[in-house]
Design a protein around this motif. Structure first.
Motif, short mmCIF file in Angstrom:
data_model
loop_
_atom_site.label_atom_id
_atom_site.label_comp_id
_atom_site.label_asym_id
_atom_site.label_seq_id
_atom_site.Cartn_x
_atom_site.Cartn_y
_atom_site.Cartn_z
N LYS A 1 0.85 -1.18 0.00
CA LYS A 1 0.00 0.00 0.00
C LYS A 1 0.87 1.22 0.00
CE LYS A 1 -4.17 -1.30 2.28
NZ LYS A 1 -4.69 -1.41 3.62
N SER A 2 0.65 2.06 -0.94
CA SER A 2 1.40 3.30 -0.93
C SER A 2 0.76 4.20 0.12
CB SER A 2 1.32 3.93 -2.31
OG SER A 2 1.73 5.27 -2.22
N ILE A 3 1.57 5.05 0.73
CA ILE A 3 0.98 5.97 1.71
C ILE A 3 0.02 6.93 1.04
CG2 ILE A 3 2.77 6.04 3.49
CD1 ILE A 3 3.77 8.59 1.99
N LYS A 4 0.14 6.99 -0.29
CA LYS A 4 -0.76 7.89 -0.99
C LYS A 4 -2.17 7.32 -1.02
CE LYS A 4 2.74 10.20 -3.61
NZ LYS A 4 3.86 9.48 -4.18
N GLU A 5 -2.27 5.98 -0.87
CA GLU A 5 -3.60 5.38 -0.89
C GLU A 5 -4.20 5.30 0.50
OE1 GLU A 5 -3.13 1.62 -2.94
OE2 GLU A 5 -1.84 2.71 -4.33
N ALA A 6 -3.36 5.00 1.46
CA ALA A 6 -3.88 4.90 2.81
C ALA A 6 -2.85 5.43 3.78
CB ALA A 6 -4.18 3.44 3.14
N ILE A 7 -3.31 6.19 4.76
CA ILE A 7 -2.40 6.71 5.76
C ILE A 7 -1.93 5.55 6.63
CG2 ILE A 7 -2.26 8.28 7.71
CD1 ILE A 7 -4.32 9.96 6.25
N PRO A 8 -0.63 5.44 6.90
CA PRO A 8 -0.15 4.30 7.68
C PRO A 8 -0.79 4.23 9.07
CG PRO A 8 1.57 5.95 7.36
CD PRO A 8 0.45 6.33 6.48
N PRO A 9 -0.99 3.02 9.59
CA PRO A 9 -1.58 2.89 10.92
C PRO A 9 -0.69 3.53 11.97
CG PRO A 9 -0.69 0.79 10.16
CD PRO A 9 -0.64 1.72 9.00
N LEU A 10 -1.33 4.07 12.98
CA LEU A 10 -0.63 4.69 14.11
C LEU A 10 0.33 5.79 13.66
CD1 LEU A 10 0.23 1.34 15.90
CD2 LEU A 10 -1.57 2.90 16.58
N TYR A 11 -0.10 6.56 12.66
CA TYR A 11 0.78 7.57 12.09
C TYR A 11 1.22 8.63 13.10
CZ TYR A 11 -3.63 10.05 11.87
OH TYR A 11 -4.82 10.62 12.21
N GLY A 12 0.46 8.73 14.19
CA GLY A 12 0.77 9.75 15.20
C GLY A 12 2.17 9.62 15.77
N ALA A 13 2.73 8.41 15.72
CA ALA A 13 4.09 8.24 16.23
C ALA A 13 5.13 8.75 15.24
CB ALA A 13 4.35 6.76 16.53
#
Lengths: 391, 281
Positions: free
Chosen positions: B247-259
């Motif tokens: 999955k490109s980050i352009k398609e989905a924001i990575p899980p737990l991106y807050g870190a």
């Protein structure tokens, strides 16, 4: 004894001193490294270079000294600021012009001429048919048309396996060398007036003695605010277009102010300040910041310097949608008024000599907009500008 | 002499090892610069641990004065004590407080001294320490004694590049710039922190991480320490590998991106990117 190596670094305009060479020799004597060119590279960089912005130049000089770069011309090429070679525009040439280029002679003659021109040329250049720059029909530079031309900058010519110093991974950390900034520093130092602001945290000896005496000898401490450098400076640089010729001067000023101030922010604009400013000229269309945001972020206690030549069509200032580059809904005039309302301490530094100002209508408009606080960009003008700011 | 080669918890590249060893051998301070989160401060801790020496840390703040590193003379409390008739007022030494440099110079055996974030202090700060760092001695004005280093400490100085340091100061230091680790070094670093992590999970996480770093215009690019925290969270939350793979980050924001992203504008930017990609796709 590495003396030639030392002079090679010096020639590459790296700020190395004898002391650093002695340290390097001492390290070699103590056998921190031995018999490995890679380790010697790391050690010599560790000893001689004190700022990552010089790493790239060091890599080139090192490669040059150890005869590992294929051609001597590479060594010269890094002295050309990369900015000159950006393809701002590409010119289509006529067949006639193309024929002229064919007539310029063989490769070796070209290289010879290149070196000679590098020494002569001082400024960024576009178009034309002699100097190095982008577009144009000179055999040097890139994005132009010359079948025999020598490409400078752009992609690498050698694709073979590289040594560490040939990777040139620090290229984008390379700043301009600090040249002739001493005199400017001297003037800018005046800006560091020691304003007494902040909390009381220094013992005021004189008034403590006085009030202790008045207190019949019983200790009564008096404190006073500590001094610190409280001047806050905001600088706007005009880049592109007619300012390209003044870029070197501006960058010298920029190098000078950067190390002098605790609170220093800079932004770029083109010709006149409109609703957008940017911090990285290479990414100006991707990463810009709203002028409103800048005005809201930096309080009215900031001092503002605008560096620009104020040479443009008067409509770029006075009319809505007057900008040459984009659709500005509000005129530059309005934006300049907003800036002067926000920051009372504002000066304009103009690299064009003062005697020519009266011939450019836009310069006169600008001068009026900044309450006549426009000064030429030389030492005297700078001094006047600072006096005006410090008033 | 023992050579520093990194430690179980710290991966040091060849050039960093050389820098540390050169500065230990030649007894000169080592100035470390680099992006935030590349382990500048940790280096001193690890050097101390690896060489079995005590670590003294001097954390610099904007109000720190060079003199505070040497000693402080508390004139005010002496004055007060004199009015109260305290006996200890007769010895000026009771009012002199040793600073970090003094402690390092006076230590029975060689210590590691960390001067952390020297660029936070005033512009003149490094200039005030020139002689002290060069000769490793200073004199105490109040008592007239001279403090000389019994063993020259290993000095590691870190800087975040907020201010330029004076040339005279730089000439007395070795300088090393910690570059952002490449993928191979990064793998080694993660291995050190999460030895139990599966290879394919690591690869997937690294790919996402480097892709996020590539996004143009991020205000604060995620660095090594953020990556380590993020992987810690991924492991703790048992995120399945599928969530990261293909999955490109352009398609989905990575899980737990807050870190990874610490700035709400950066998160916003990533969301916008993803939204635009979906619309085009």
């Amino acid at each position: 004894m590495l003396i030639d190596f030392f002079y090679t670094l010096k020639k590459a305009q790296l700020p190395v001193t004898v002391k650093e060479l002695l340290v390097l020799l001492e390290a070699l004597e103590k056998q921190v490294v031995f018999a490995s060119i890679d380790e010697f590279y790391q050690l010599s960089r560790l000893c001689m270079i004190k700022d990552e912005k010089h790493f790239d130049r060091f890599d080139l000089a090192f490669g040059h000294y150890f005869h590992d770069l294929a051609m001597i011309e590479d060594f010269e090429s890094f002295l050309i600021p990369h900015d000159w070679l950006k393809p701002d525009w590409i010119k289509q040439l006529s067949d006639e012009e193309k024929a002229q280029i064919e007539a310029l002679g063989g490769f070796e003659k070209l290289m010879e001429t290149l070196q000679k021109r590098l020494e002569e040329q001082q400024k960024k250049h576009q178009g034309g048919n002699k100097w190095i720059g982008t577009g144009g029909t000179s055999p040097f530079g890139h994005s132009g048309y010359n079948p025999e031309g020598v490409r400078i900058g752009g992609e690498s010519r050698h694709n073979r396996a590289t040594k560490v110093w040939e990777k040139r991974q620090f290229k984008n950390l390379d700043g301009r060398a600090e040249l002739n900034t001493r005199s400017m520093k001297m003037a800018l130092r005046k800006l560091r007036k020691f304003a007494r602001t902040g909390a009381a945290d220094e013992l005021d000896l004189a008034s403590t003695i006085k009030s202790t005496a008045e207190n019949a000898g019983l200790l009564d401490l008096k404190m006073r605010p500590e001094r610190h450098n409280a001047v806050k400076l905001l600088v706007f640089f005009d880049v592109g277009g007619s300012m390209d010729y003044h870029i070197q001067q501006c960058e010298e000023l920029f190098t000078a102010v950067k190390s002098e101030f605790k609170h220093l922010e800079y932004f770029y604009f083109h010709n006149c300040v409109y609703e957008k400013l940017w911090k990285d000229n290479n990414r100006r269309w991707q990463e810009n910041i709203s002028t409103w945001d800048v005005m809201h972020t930096f309080g009215s206690d900031y001092h503002v310097m605008i560096v620009g030549d104020a040479a443009m069509s008067p409509y770029e200032i006075t009319e809505n949608f007057g900008s040459v580059e984009h659709m500005n809904e509000e005129s530059g005039l309005l934006w300049m008024q907003r800036l002067t309302n926000q920051w009372k301490k504002m000066v304009w530094l103009n690299p064009v000599p003062e005697e020519y100002w009266s011939y450019t209508h836009s310069t006169q408009i600008m001068r009026k907009l900044v309450n006549q606080q426009m000064f030429p960009l030389n030492l005297n003008g700078l001094q006047d500008a600072i006096d005006s700011l410090a008033k | 002499m023992t050579k520093f080669t990194g430690s179980e918890k710290y991966v040091a590249t060849d050039d960093l090892q050389l820098a540390v060893n050169a500065s230990v051998t030649l007894q000169r301070p080592l100035l470390i610069k680099g992006e935030p989160g590349t382990g500048k401060t940790m280096l001193a801790e690890e050097v101390a641990a690896a060489m079995g020496k005590k670590l003294l840390s001097w954390h610099i703040k904007s109000t720190t004065k060079a003199q505070q590193g040497l000693y402080e003379y508390d004139a005010v409390s002496r004055l007060r004590d004199s009015q109260l008739g305290d006996a200890k007022v007769h010895d000026i030494k009771n009012y002199i407080k040793q600073g970090m440099l003094w402690q390092a110079f006076n230590a029975e055996e060689q210590v590691v001294l960390l001067i952390d974030e020297i660029d936070k202090a005033d512009i003149e700060f490094p200039n005030d320490l020139l002689v002290e760092l060069d000769k490793m001695e200073f004199s105490v004005y109040e008592t007239g004694e001279t403090i000389k280093a019994i063993h020259r400490p290993i000095i590691i100085i870190t800087s975040n590049n907020e201010k330029e340091l004076p040339d005279a100061f730089l000439r007395r230091c070795f300088f090393h710039y910690i570059t952002f680790p490449d993928k191979k070094t990064m793998e080694a670093i993660i291995k050190v922190h999460h030895p139990e992590l599966k290879k394919n999970m690591l690869n997937a996480a690294l790919e996402v991480f480097f892709e996020v770093r590539e996004v143009p215009g991020l205000k604060k690019k995620p660095s090594t320490s953020e990556l380590i925290d993020w992987i810690k969270l991924l492991v703790a939350d048992d995120i399945p590998i599928e969530a990261l793979q293909n999955k490109s980050i352009k398609e989905a924001i990575p899980p737990l991106y807050g870190a990874l992203l610490k700035n709400e504008q950066d998160v916003h930017m990533l969301q916008k990117l993803a939204f635009m990609m979906r619309r085009q796709g």
